[in-house]
Design an enzyme around this catalytic site. Structure first.
Site, PDB file in Angstrom:
ATOM      1  N   ASN A  46     -10.623  -3.027  -6.346  1.00 56.51           N
ATOM      2  CA  ASN A  46     -10.057  -2.190  -7.366  1.00 56.51           C
ATOM      3  C   ASN A  46     -10.593  -1.432  -8.690  1.00 56.51           C
ATOM      4  O   ASN A  46      -9.594  -0.345  -8.794  1.00 56.51           O
ATOM      5  CB  ASN A  46      -8.541  -2.387  -7.199  1.00 56.51           C
ATOM      6  CG  ASN A  46      -7.469  -2.356  -6.284  1.00 56.51           C
ATOM      7  OD1 ASN A  46      -6.434  -3.123  -5.866  1.00 56.51           O
ATOM      8  ND2 ASN A  46      -7.688  -1.876  -5.070  1.00 56.51           N
ATOM      9  N   ASP A  93       0.854  -1.230   0.275  1.00 54.88           N
ATOM     10  CA  ASP A  93      -0.007  -0.309   0.185  1.00 54.88           C
ATOM     11  C   ASP A  93       0.795   0.892   0.057  1.00 54.88           C
ATOM     12  O   ASP A  93       2.285   1.199   0.651  1.00 54.88           O
ATOM     13  CB  ASP A  93      -1.200   0.110   0.943  1.00 54.88           C
ATOM     14  CG  ASP A  93      -2.296   0.703   1.183  1.00 54.88           C
ATOM     15  OD1 ASP A  93      -2.334   1.189   0.031  1.00 54.88           O
ATOM     16  OD2 ASP A  93      -3.286   1.353   1.605  1.00 54.88           O
TER      17      ASP A  93
HETATM   18  C1  FPP Z   1      -1.898   0.387  -3.579  1.00 58.36           C
HETATM   19  O1  FPP Z   1      -1.096   1.513  -2.954  1.00 58.36           O
HETATM   20  C2  FPP Z   1      -1.358  -0.715  -4.266  1.00 58.36           C
HETATM   21  C3  FPP Z   1      -2.377  -1.119  -5.440  1.00 58.36           C
HETATM   22  C4  FPP Z   1      -3.874  -0.990  -5.935  1.00 58.36           C
HETATM   23  C5  FPP Z   1      -1.321  -1.830  -7.202  1.00 58.36           C
HETATM   24  C6  FPP Z   1      -0.243  -2.682  -6.440  1.00 58.36           C
HETATM   25  C7  FPP Z   1       0.656  -2.819  -7.929  1.00 58.36           C
HETATM   26  C8  FPP Z   1       1.729  -2.894  -8.230  1.00 58.36           C
HETATM   27  C9  FPP Z   1       2.565  -2.627  -7.013  1.00 58.36           C
HETATM   28  C10 FPP Z   1       2.116  -2.945  -9.581  1.00 58.36           C
HETATM   29  C11 FPP Z   1       1.763  -5.024  -9.218  1.00 58.36           C
HETATM   30  C12 FPP Z   1       2.383  -5.137 -10.419  1.00 58.36           C
HETATM   31  C13 FPP Z   1       2.664  -6.182 -10.902  1.00 58.36           C
HETATM   32  C14 FPP Z   1       3.419  -6.193 -12.258  1.00 58.36           C
HETATM   33  C15 FPP Z   1       2.411  -7.488 -10.646  1.00 58.36           C
HETATM   34  P1  FPP Z   1      -2.202   2.583  -3.436  1.00 58.36           P
HETATM   35  O2  FPP Z   1      -2.529   3.137  -4.771  1.00 58.36           O
HETATM   36  O3  FPP Z   1      -3.885   2.666  -3.269  1.00 58.36           O
HETATM   37  O4  FPP Z   1      -1.532   3.897  -2.581  1.00 58.36           O
HETATM   38  P2  FPP Z   1      -2.596   5.120  -2.120  1.00 58.36           P
HETATM   39  O5  FPP Z   1      -3.113   4.481  -0.737  1.00 58.36           O
HETATM   40  O6  FPP Z   1      -1.340   5.818  -1.721  1.00 58.36           O
HETATM   41  O7  FPP Z   1      -3.104   5.463  -2.935  1.00 58.36           O
END
Ligand code: FPP
Length: 226
Positions: A59, A11
């Site tokens: 998501n 996260d």
């Molecule tokens: C949470 O951060 C992250 C996600 C919902 C996506 C995670 C995905 C990756 C790291 C890429 C995966 C890729 C592959 C190739 C498997 P957030 O966007 O919720 O962060 P925030 O809470 O700060 O908004």
């Protein structure tokens, strides 16, 4: 209790990018590269299984451009990732409603599961279009189809997406949120939870060591007494 399986709730990518005045997806790019580093650290420490929560069934509520970017990361970067990870002995597996993520994503996942199936240093399980409740419902539907009228826990387990992966001993969530967000609901029954304020793209080996140290200090009793 030996630490075999660490699961990560990655996260904070969006906030990481925002702090740098970059688009949110830049955080996901950095976050994807972080997976490789973390896998390498875990393999060096003798951890046999890792799970990364890359995309949840919830998501889909995000803007289409961000969703496309995350799946694009997987389909475009995987061969690059695979080249390096194969050398590390990584067996890649994917868990989730993969078919609903589209034919391209599904076929890429299956291709790399096949390519890496004989690697045995460390399992990297990518949770993609994954939801803990969805996984339980999918298991129940398979069980109904098989005609069971009642089952026990051991049988139920076999119907989860990856029945051969042991339950996570430790679940690490970055960015300060303290919840499971529909991650590994069945498997987390006795997992130790570790929360850190660090945003996922900043997660470091030092942070990983801190989490492992913390885990090693805990007494896991699984409902029993010492
Ligand atoms: C949470 O951060 C992250 C996600 C919902 C996506 C995670 C995905 C990756 C790291 C890429 C995966 C890729 C592959 C190739 C498997 P957030 O966007 O919720 O962060 P925030 O809470 O700060 O908004």
């Amino acid at each position: 209790m030996k630490l075999q399986h660490i699961a990560f709730i990655m996260d904070g990518n969006g906030r990481w990018a925002k702090k740098r005045n970059k688009p949110r997806v830049y955080g996901h790019l950095k976050g994807a590269y972080k997976i490789e580093e973390v896998v390498r650290w875990c393999a060096q420490k003798g951890i046999k299984y890792t799970t990364f929560y890359a995309f949840s069934t919830e998501n889909w509520k995000r803007p289409k451009s961000e969703i496309d970017y995350i799946f694009g990361l997987l389909t475009n970067k995987i061969s690059e990732f695979y080249g390096r990870m194969d050398k590390e002995g990584v067996k890649l597996v994917f868990s989730g409603r993969l078919r609903e993520a589209g034919e391209k994503v599904y076929s890429v996942c299956k291709e790399y599961e096949e390519k890496t199936k004989n690697n045995d240093r460390i399992v990297v399980n990518i949770a993609l279009n994954y939801g803990g409740r969805a996984e339980i419902i999918d298991a129940i539907n398979k069980i109904i189809k098989e005609g069971y009228s009642s089952i026990d826990e051991g049988t139920f387990r076999k119907y989860l997406y990856k029945a051969d992966i042991p339950d996570p001993d430790l679940i690490i969530r970055t960015s300060g949120e303290k919840r499971l967000s529909n991650f590994l609901l069945w498997q987390s029954a006795y997992s130790e939870l570790y929360f850190t304020e660090v945003l996922w793209p900043d997660f470091s080996e030092e942070e990983l060591d801190k989490a492992i140290e913390d885990y090693n200090k805990r007494q896991r009793r699984f409902g029993g007494i010492k």
